[in-house]
Design an enzyme around this catalytic site. Structure first.
Site, short mmCIF file in Angstrom:
data_model
loop_
_atom_site.label_atom_id
_atom_site.label_comp_id
_atom_site.label_asym_id
_atom_site.label_seq_id
_atom_site.Cartn_x
_atom_site.Cartn_y
_atom_site.Cartn_z
N HIS A 184 29.06 40.20 43.10
CA HIS A 184 29.06 40.26 41.64
C HIS A 184 28.01 39.30 41.09
O HIS A 184 27.89 38.16 41.57
CB HIS A 184 30.45 39.90 41.09
CG HIS A 184 30.60 40.26 39.65
ND1 HIS A 184 30.10 39.46 38.65
CD2 HIS A 184 31.15 41.34 39.04
CE1 HIS A 184 30.36 40.04 37.48
NE2 HIS A 184 31.00 41.18 37.69
N GLU A 222 27.91 37.50 38.53
CA GLU A 222 28.43 36.21 38.06
C GLU A 222 28.59 35.25 39.24
O GLU A 222 28.21 34.07 39.17
CB GLU A 222 29.79 36.41 37.37
CG GLU A 222 30.38 35.09 36.89
CD GLU A 222 31.84 35.21 36.48
OE1 GLU A 222 32.24 36.25 35.94
OE2 GLU A 222 32.58 34.24 36.71
N CYS A 252 39.03 33.50 33.11
CA CYS A 252 38.94 33.50 31.65
C CYS A 252 40.30 33.87 31.06
O CYS A 252 40.96 34.80 31.53
CB CYS A 252 37.86 34.49 31.28
SG CYS A 252 37.97 35.08 29.64
N ASN A 256 35.80 44.12 36.09
CA ASN A 256 37.08 43.81 35.44
C ASN A 256 37.85 45.07 35.09
O ASN A 256 39.08 45.09 35.11
CB ASN A 256 36.87 42.85 34.26
CG ASN A 256 36.38 43.54 33.02
OD1 ASN A 256 37.16 44.09 32.28
ND2 ASN A 256 35.07 43.52 32.79
FE1 F3S Z 1 33.44 35.55 29.00
FE2 F3S Z 1 35.87 36.11 29.62
FE3 F3S Z 1 34.40 37.88 28.55
S1 F3S Z 1 34.42 35.01 30.85
S2 F3S Z 1 32.36 37.41 29.22
S3 F3S Z 1 35.07 35.99 27.58
S4 F3S Z 1 35.87 38.21 30.14
#
Ligand code: F3S
Length: 652
Positions: A123, A125, A189, A219
């Site tokens: 990924h 990220e 997150c 996701n």
């Molecule tokens: Fe950031 Fe969470 Fe969206 S890490 S890009 S707010 S899914």
């Protein structure tokens, strides 16, 4: 049929922010705007960006004089550095939550932890986070990776922001009790966690879950998995057109959720189609065909307007215009089977079909599967690209027309171009074509041929195409090589422009070739005589030389002896007196005389001394007293002689 839409479905804060920043950048018409990879993992949203003139590139190496938008996933620092070096305007849309994970791994590494990232190895990220610690971390995707964990006393864990809490928990549980020190940073997150919990709860209450989002969105895929694991029959779709009535037959409760990169307008379309078009039909209709589906019909009867076909319990109608030719109709006989494309699944009880479109789609799908290069005429310019006639409507995004940015797309209208099909979505009536991928393949092939023909050590001719702070790019007849600033001249130079000009022809030596990454390292100074060789022939230890101080540092000063040869005057060799700092005595630009006290042939180093040319001063009273005390301390043994104490004075 009851439809429940999850509260936390659709764009998250980070994606919203990235979209806003990119669209804001595109408003400034002075420069082209590129995103590094798709800004978000949703083809429909990317299409919207394309229509706003925002193009996509995989590497900053392919971008010049433009704005580059870093997507919410973030990138390794070397990419930001390269973008900066290339003079690009950087709009950093890295999500603050991702930034936090990048910082945490750095802190852990600096504190001596073995770093583990719980996430997907490939990924972007995760690759970005890894880049912040020179890829020195272990990525754990699932249980099977646990065996790769090394023996370490201190482990530090961070998670990909969209990782599931269960995966992170599993990793932590595995390590608990096995290692002495474990530091865990839950960098998942908050939005993701909420979205996943909500999806799990919803899936538990309904019969069917619809998960909306790009097929390449990590996701969204995770959400679909969670829903499935929580007992709901789950369908992952990208858009409303993919919904099938058969999914909802005799279904009472349906849940809808969507990934963080799914625009709200797509969620609304799905809800609308389900409530307005499908809700009633699910219980009434027995035989249902989806729009854009390809089905088989049996010829029943020919009429003046077209052909009636039998579709088991329903009847289909093919208008005459939906055959490729008149002969195709003449050759038909009752009972013949025909592949038909569903244009309208239910028009006054009939399914409206097209044989022509079924054939065109089959052909396009086959060409796509085989990666064929096709030829097609450009019929028009539209917002964000061109349209080509491939029996269907093929769209070429502006960023896929050529390798470089094309200012005026209208010049292609009416031309026949070689194209490759890069995306086929029959359900969405979407065929995306690219000319750029063909040009890139050709370019890459040409580069490989050139790389094969070059040899390390060979001297070749090239043209300086671009000067940057860290060196110069030199075009070698189809491929660019990098001439690093340290390889330009034997002299220390502040900037490549001191020696080179853009457009200048140069002879350079090939220092290294990396075929995989298509990189060539070049040297210019290696084509010129090495001043060191001349120096060692002309000078020896004890010789006195004159030169200019070129730089002062904490431990001494560098002096240029000959062009391209510098010697070091160590701070201890500057004076017999104690010197607090070099700059108290020497400054850059000073002309000085020094004695050569050392020549290191292996490392090409010269040691110089100023104090060797300096007269020694008589010791001060304080120094004499110190020495006298030293004599007294030696006692009556009579070892110390008068010369030991006043030797310096006698010498003088
Ligand atoms: Fe950031 Fe969470 Fe969206 S890490 S890009 S707010 S899914």
């Amino acid at each position: 049929m009851e439809i429940i839409v999850a509260e936390n479905a659709g764009f998250c804060f980070g994606v919203n922010r990235a979209m806003d920043l990119a669209l804001e950048a595109s408003e400034d018409k002075d420069k082209a705007v590129y995103t590094l990879g798709p800004l978000i993992h949703n083809p429909q949203a990317v299409q919207k960006l394309t229509e706003s003139g925002i193009m996509e590139e995989e590497s900053v190496a392919n971008i010049t004089d433009s704005v580059v938008v870093i997507r919410s996933h973030g990138v390794p620092p070397d990419i930001l550095f390269e973008a900066d070096e290339r003079g690009l305007d950087i709009v950093d849309a890295t999500c603050p939550f991702v930034k936090r994970a990048q910082e945490k791994v750095q802190e852990l590494k600096e504190a001596g932890y073995e770093v583990i990232i719980s996430g997907d190895k490939n990924h972007p990220e995760v690759r970005g986070i890894l880049g912040h610690i020179d890829n020195q971390a272990i990525v754990i995707e699932d249980k099977s990776d646990l065996k790769e964990l090394p023996n370490a006393k201190k482990f530090g864990i961070v998670a990909q922001t969209t990782q599931t809490v269960d995966n992170l928990r599993e990793l932590v549980n595995h390590l608990l009790g096995k290692v002495k020190q474990l530091e865990i940073h839950n960098t998942i997150c908050n939005t993701t966690e909420k979205r996943q919990n909500e999806a799990a709860n919803l899936a538990d209450q309904v019969d069917v879950m619809i998960v909306i989002g790009g097929y390449n969105s990590a996701n969204t895929n995770r959400l679909a998995k969670i829903c499935q694991e929580n007992g709901a029959k789950t369908y992952h779709i990208e858009s409303a057109e993919e919904l099938k009535l058969s999914w909802f037959k005799n279904i009472k409760k349906i849940g809808i959720t969507a990934g963080a990169s799914t625009p709200n307008w797509i969620i609304k379309e799905v809800v609308k189609r389900m409530t307005e078009e499908m809700k009633d039909q699910t219980t009434e209709s027995e035989e249902v065909f989806a729009r854009n589906e390809i089905i088989t019909g049996v010829v029943k009867e020919e009429t003046e307007e077209g052909v009636l076909v039998d579709l088991d319990e329903k009847e289909g109608f093919i208008p005459l215009a939906e055959f490729e030719s008149e002969t195709a109709i003449e050759d038909l006989a009752t009972g013949d089977e025909l592949e038909c494309f569903v244009m309208n699944p239910d028009k006054e009880g009939q399914v409206i079909l097209s044989v022509k479109k079924a054939k065109a789609w089959r052909k396009v799908e086959e060409q796509y599967e085989n990666g064929e290069i096709i030829e097609a005429e450009i019929t028009k310019e539209v917002k964000g690209g061109l349209v080509a006639d491939i029996g269907l409507r093929g769209f070429i995004p502006a960023s896929h027309v050529a390798i470089e940015y094309v200012e005026d797309l209208s010049e292609f209208k009416g031309e026949t171009l070689e194209l490759k099909i890069i995306e086929v979505e029959r359900d969405n009536n979407n065929v995306v074509l690219s000319r750029r991928v063909i040009l890139e393949e050709e370019e890459s092939q040409k580069k490989q041929e050139i790389l094969e023909s070059l040899e390390i050590g060979e001297v070749v001719e090239g043209e300086v195409t671009k000067l940057v702070d860290f060196g110069a790019f030199v075009e070698l007849g189809g491929i660019e090589g990098l001439l690093h600033i340290s390889e330009i001249s034997w002299d220390r130079i502040e900037h490549p422009s001191v020696v080179l000009e853009e457009g200048e022809e140069v002879e350079v030596k090939i220092l290294d070739i990396n075929k995989e990454e298509e990189r060539i390292s070049l040297g210019l100074k290696q084509t010129q005589p090495d001043p060191w060789e001349k120096f060692v022939e002309a000078y020896s230890v004890e010789d006195i030389v004159e030169g200019k101080i070129t730089n002062t540092v904490e431990f001494g000063a560098f002096m240029e002896i000959e062009s391209g040869v510098e010697g070091l005057i160590h701070i201890s060799e500057i004076s017999h007196e104690h010197i607090a700092q070099v700059e108290d005595v020497l400054e850059t630009g000073d002309e000085v005389k020094a004695k050569i006290i050392n020549i290191d042939l292996d490392d090409k180093r010269v040691g110089l001394s100023l104090k060797e040319l300096e007269e020694k001063k008589p010791a001060s009273n304080q120094q004499r007293n110190k020495k006298s005390t030293a004599v007294q301390e030696k006692g009556e043994e009579g070892i110390a002689k008068i010369g030991d104490v006043f030797g310096d004075l006698f010498d003088e």
